[in-house]
Design a protein around this motif. Sequence first.
Motif, short mmCIF file in Angstrom:
data_model
loop_
_atom_site.label_atom_id
_atom_site.label_comp_id
_atom_site.label_asym_id
_atom_site.label_seq_id
_atom_site.Cartn_x
_atom_site.Cartn_y
_atom_site.Cartn_z
N VAL A 1 -0.37 -5.69 0.73
CA VAL A 1 -0.14 -5.66 2.18
C VAL A 1 -0.30 -4.26 2.76
O VAL A 1 -0.54 -4.11 3.96
N GLU A 2 -0.19 -3.23 1.91
CA GLU A 2 -0.39 -1.87 2.41
C GLU A 2 -0.75 -0.94 1.27
O GLU A 2 -0.21 -1.04 0.16
N ILE A 3 -1.70 -0.04 1.54
CA ILE A 3 -2.05 1.03 0.61
C ILE A 3 -1.45 2.30 1.19
O ILE A 3 -1.77 2.69 2.31
N LEU A 4 -0.55 2.93 0.44
CA LEU A 4 0.27 4.01 0.97
C LEU A 4 -0.30 5.41 0.76
O LEU A 4 0.26 6.38 1.28
N VAL A 5 -1.39 5.53 -0.01
CA VAL A 5 -1.99 6.84 -0.25
C VAL A 5 -3.50 6.77 -0.02
O VAL A 5 -4.08 5.69 -0.02
N LYS A 6 -4.10 7.93 0.15
CA LYS A 6 -5.55 8.00 0.39
C LYS A 6 -6.27 8.36 -0.91
O LYS A 6 -5.71 9.01 -1.79
N ASP A 7 -7.52 7.96 -0.99
CA ASP A 7 -8.35 8.27 -2.16
C ASP A 7 -8.45 9.77 -2.34
O ASP A 7 -8.69 10.51 -1.38
N GLY A 8 -8.21 10.25 -3.56
CA GLY A 8 -8.29 11.68 -3.85
C GLY A 8 -7.00 12.44 -3.58
O GLY A 8 -6.92 13.65 -3.82
N GLN A 9 -5.96 11.74 -3.10
CA GLN A 9 -4.68 12.39 -2.78
C GLN A 9 -3.88 12.66 -4.04
O GLN A 9 -3.88 11.86 -4.97
N LEU A 10 -3.18 13.79 -4.07
CA LEU A 10 -2.27 14.09 -5.17
C LEU A 10 -1.03 13.23 -5.01
O LEU A 10 -0.53 13.08 -3.90
N VAL A 11 -0.56 12.65 -6.11
CA VAL A 11 0.63 11.80 -6.08
C VAL A 11 1.66 12.32 -7.06
O VAL A 11 1.32 12.96 -8.05
N GLU A 12 2.91 12.04 -6.79
CA GLU A 12 4.03 12.47 -7.60
C GLU A 12 4.49 11.32 -8.50
O GLU A 12 4.19 10.16 -8.23
N TYR A 13 5.27 11.64 -9.51
CA TYR A 13 5.88 10.61 -10.35
C TYR A 13 6.81 9.76 -9.48
O TYR A 13 7.62 10.29 -8.73
N GLY A 14 6.68 8.45 -9.55
CA GLY A 14 7.55 7.54 -8.80
C GLY A 14 7.15 7.33 -7.36
O GLY A 14 7.79 6.57 -6.65
N GLN A 15 6.09 7.99 -6.89
CA GLN A 15 5.65 7.84 -5.50
C GLN A 15 5.04 6.45 -5.30
O GLN A 15 4.19 6.03 -6.07
N PRO A 16 5.46 5.73 -4.26
CA PRO A 16 4.88 4.41 -3.97
C PRO A 16 3.39 4.54 -3.63
O PRO A 16 3.01 5.41 -2.84
N LEU A 17 2.56 3.68 -4.23
CA LEU A 17 1.13 3.68 -3.98
C LEU A 17 0.71 2.47 -3.16
O LEU A 17 -0.16 2.58 -2.28
N PHE A 18 1.29 1.30 -3.45
CA PHE A 18 0.95 0.05 -2.79
C PHE A 18 2.21 -0.74 -2.48
O PHE A 18 3.20 -0.62 -3.20
N LEU A 19 2.12 -1.57 -1.45
CA LEU A 19 3.15 -2.58 -1.20
C LEU A 19 2.51 -3.93 -1.48
O LEU A 19 1.44 -4.24 -0.96
N VAL A 20 3.17 -4.73 -2.32
CA VAL A 20 2.66 -6.04 -2.70
C VAL A 20 3.64 -7.09 -2.26
O VAL A 20 4.84 -7.03 -2.59
N LYS A 21 3.16 -8.07 -1.48
CA LYS A 21 4.00 -9.21 -1.07
C LYS A 21 4.03 -10.17 -2.24
O LYS A 21 3.00 -10.70 -2.67
N LEU A 22 5.22 -10.41 -2.78
CA LEU A 22 5.37 -11.27 -3.96
C LEU A 22 5.09 -12.72 -3.63
O LEU A 22 5.39 -13.19 -2.54
N GLN A 23 4.57 -13.44 -4.62
CA GLN A 23 4.26 -14.86 -4.43
C GLN A 23 5.40 -15.71 -4.91
O GLN A 23 6.10 -15.43 -5.80
#
Length: 163
Positions: free
Chosen positions: A141-163
């Motif tokens: 449902v949402e992509i929280l970071v941009k391609d090539g972006q530096l990310v931290e340990y535990g940083q949310p990357l995606f939001l997934v609506k569970l089925q």
Amino acid sequence: MLKVQEIRELIKLVDQSNLDEFVYEVDDCKIKMKKNQAGVVTVASQPAVAPVVVEAPQPQSAPVAVQQEAPKAEAAPAPVANENLHQVTSPMVGTFYASPSPDQDVYVKVGDKVSNDSIVCIVEAMKLFNEIEAEVSGEIVEILVKDGQLVEYGQPLFLVKLQ
């Protein structure tokens, strides 16, 4: 060299143990974890760049700081408002890539259905490209970071609506 999952497991074990300090050395790689009264665990590896301290989430325990050789990235975790949403988080500090290579399509985009073992992105850490799986079945449902972006340990990357 230890794998990220093995380092995570070591951090957990040291955090839950009575140990105050733990050192592991193999060839030119050194991992050192210290726990003081505040419950801080430190991990160091190959002193090539100035160390960065990254907050790692721990459920109802003392805060844990992970020290790793990487440039600091801006982390802005998004809160999960809906209980039916799952955050796919980065298992390490590194660079986020949405596709296997610049000339190929992205792994997932908003609206795509994913399963537990679906690869959703790559996080590059220390010249290793680590494929990140969705870990749940649902819809992106949402992509929280941009391609090539530096990310931290535990940083949310995606939001997934569970089925």
